[in-house]
Design an enzyme around this catalytic site. Sequence first.
Site, PDB file in Angstrom:
ATOM      1  N   ILE A   9       0.897  -1.149   0.000  1.00 43.55           N
ATOM      2  CA  ILE A   9       0.000   0.000   0.000  1.00 43.55           C
ATOM      3  C   ILE A   9       0.940   1.204   0.000  1.00 43.55           C
ATOM      4  CG2 ILE A   9      -0.244  -0.157   2.538  1.00 43.55           C
ATOM      5  CD1 ILE A   9      -3.041   1.066   2.265  1.00 43.55           C
ATOM      6  N   SER A  10       0.717   2.139  -0.915  1.00 44.15           N
ATOM      7  CA  SER A  10       1.662   3.251  -1.059  1.00 44.15           C
ATOM      8  C   SER A  10       1.699   4.115   0.192  1.00 44.15           C
ATOM      9  CB  SER A  10       1.281   4.133  -2.250  1.00 44.15           C
ATOM     10  OG  SER A  10       1.265   3.398  -3.441  1.00 44.15           O
TER      11      SER A  10
END
Length: 213
Positions: free
Chosen positions: A63-64
């Site tokens: 997940i960025s």
Amino acid sequence: MKDTFKHQGLRQKLVKTVKSKGITDERVLNAIGSIPRHLFMDSGFLDHAYKDTAFPIAADQTISQPYTVAFQTELLDIKPGDKILEIGTGSGYQTAVLCELGARVYSIERQNELFKKTSKFLPKLGYRPKKLIFGDGYLGLEEEAPFDGIIVTAGAPHVPKPLLSQLKTGGRLVIPVGRDIQIMTLFIRKGPKAFEQHEYGEFRFVPLLEDKN
Ligand code: SAH
């Protein structure tokens, strides 16, 4: 699936952090402040959910980092109702940010496991992208083109041509370009064959992969 005062408090701190790193767009900051990021991660990682760092999700993906999500979203400069294509659905967190900003979102993911998981999960939180697609983002989404904006959330070794050709005039492509380290790059379409290009420094993403296997 719970969101508590504790989570909300942590989120406001995260908003402050992201702001202190230079994000100014209030709508983007509001989105970060309202989306329960902890629910996009496995429960064991709760403590990490509101740190400004990337984190592993399923299928060896990440997940960025919230700052990166905010930075890319700011560059897209979305207006409500804009038609936006995302490459790399992953956990769906960036997708949720785009939905919060009122975009009509199409998002492509090449990992079937993530595609299935996120397709079920987003509507549970009330996020309704127009379409989630299991497929190869290198091809873009010709049948829905042209787009007001396209955002790539994996590191692209080169800029896929279909993504440039699927932009409206005035449309924006935000894409991290490079192999080990990527340069955040913004293309603005000025005409059938004319693009303006801007570069915004180094980021690190998981790679945009070329084959499906
Ligand atoms: N936007 C996501 C970031 C996920 S990381 C989030 O907020 O969680 C990047 C994602 O791009 C991964 O899920 C990876 O599987 C996906 N990806 C990699 N190559 C791809 C391709 N060719 N087409 C579509 N998705 C791809």
